[in-house]
Design an enzyme around this catalytic site. Structure first.
Site, PDB file in Angstrom:
ATOM      1  N   ASP A   1       0.805  -1.232   0.000  1.00 53.06           N
ATOM      2  CA  ASP A   1       0.000   0.000   0.000  1.00 53.06           C
ATOM      3  C   ASP A   1       0.832   1.274   0.000  1.00 53.06           C
ATOM      4  O   ASP A   1       0.269   2.377  -0.034  1.00 53.06           O
ATOM      5  CB  ASP A   1      -0.982   0.008   1.171  1.00 53.06           C
ATOM      6  CG  ASP A   1      -0.294  -0.037   2.537  1.00 53.06           C
ATOM      7  OD1 ASP A   1       0.943   0.093   2.603  1.00 53.06           O
ATOM      8  OD2 ASP A   1      -1.016  -0.195   3.546  1.00 53.06           O
TER       9      ASP A   1
ATOM     10  N   ASP B   1       0.432 -10.713   6.464  1.00 57.51           N
ATOM     11  CA  ASP B   1       0.115  -9.999   5.228  1.00 57.51           C
ATOM     12  C   ASP B   1       1.453  -9.609   4.597  1.00 57.51           C
ATOM     13  O   ASP B   1       2.080  -8.623   4.995  1.00 57.51           O
ATOM     14  CB  ASP B   1      -0.730  -8.762   5.553  1.00 57.51           C
ATOM     15  CG  ASP B   1      -1.568  -8.282   4.384  1.00 57.51           C
ATOM     16  OD1 ASP B   1      -1.660  -8.997   3.374  1.00 57.51           O
ATOM     17  OD2 ASP B   1      -2.141  -7.180   4.485  1.00 57.51           O
TER      18      ASP B   1
END
Length: 240
Positions: free
Chosen positions: A35, A145
């Site tokens: 991100d 993640d």
């Protein structure tokens, strides 16, 4: 207070200071993301560490101020491109991840390293050592993640702020083929990490893992700039 009681309490306190840290282990799941945001462990005061995780400006230059606001909140701090995963050999890779480990918190997760032994999908039998540089309220228990360019931005998109445009691929899951890594909207400095997903990682889709906390390899701490004060209490990785 009686002298014997004082002595007993002193011995208990000393033992607690010298007792080895408990190494987390169990079975878990993996997901993927990139991100571009400043990772949560890059803020000071999160854990007992040598220094917070390093961050970079939009030109990939290292920032010296850990209080620089995240690019996802209108600031200028982003994930450095060298946080991309890489293959050590055919069966071992290194990288970074956002984590949520049952029974812990940011104080135990930040900058800890974990050996992930994949148990499903095309990477079953391979292993990866990740350092935890981020956490997230959207993560489930025992979830890793894994940071990989083109893995999808998830709930935050700092890449548009960093690069002036969003990265290719879906918000969740990211790009769908190796060719997508060569898209004009994929910055050149992130392409190697994107290729890794389709090469070493064999485009595995959220494979399951058995994990255990280990002492961090120097190759990871040299990139993150972060080492836990209790890192020496954990066993060395069992893969190489």
């Amino acid at each position: 207070m009686h002298t014997k009681t004082k002595t007993a309490l002193s011995l208990l306190a000393a033992a607690s200071l010298t007792a080895p840290a408990s190494a987390a282990s169990g079975s878990g799941k993996t997901t993927r993301y990139w991100d571009c945001c400043k990772p949560s462990c890059a803020w000071g005061g999160k854990a007992s560490v040598s220094s917070p995780v390093l961050t970079c400006d939009k030109n990939d230059g290292l920032l010296s101020n850990s209080n620089t606001v995240s690019g996802c909140d209108g600031g200028t701090a982003f994930t450095c491109s060298n946080n991309s995963p890489w293959a050590v050999n055919t069966n071992l890779a290194y990288g970074f991840a956002a984590t949520n480990i049952a029974g812990g918190s940011e104080s135990s997760w930040c900058c800890a390293c974990y050996q992930l032994d994949f148990t499903s999908g095309p990477v079953a039998g391979k292993s990866m050592i990740v350092q935890s540089t981020n956490t997230g309220g959207d993560l489930g228990s025992n979830q890793f993640d894994i940071l990989m360019p083109g893995g999808g931005v998830g709930i935050f998109d700092g890449c548009k702020s960093e690069f002036g445009q969003s990265l290719p691929g879906a918000q969740y899951g990211g790009v769908s083929s190796r060719a997508d890594c060569d898209a004009a909207t994929m910055p050149a400095r992130l392409r190697a990490g994107c290729y890794w997903r389709f090469d070493w990682f064999m485009n595995a889709d959220n494979p399951a893992v058995n994990f255990k906390q280990v002492a961090c390899p120097s190759a990871l701490t040299a990139i993150s700039g972060c080492k836990r004060s209790d890192d020496g209490s954990f066993p060395a990785p069992t893969v190489s």
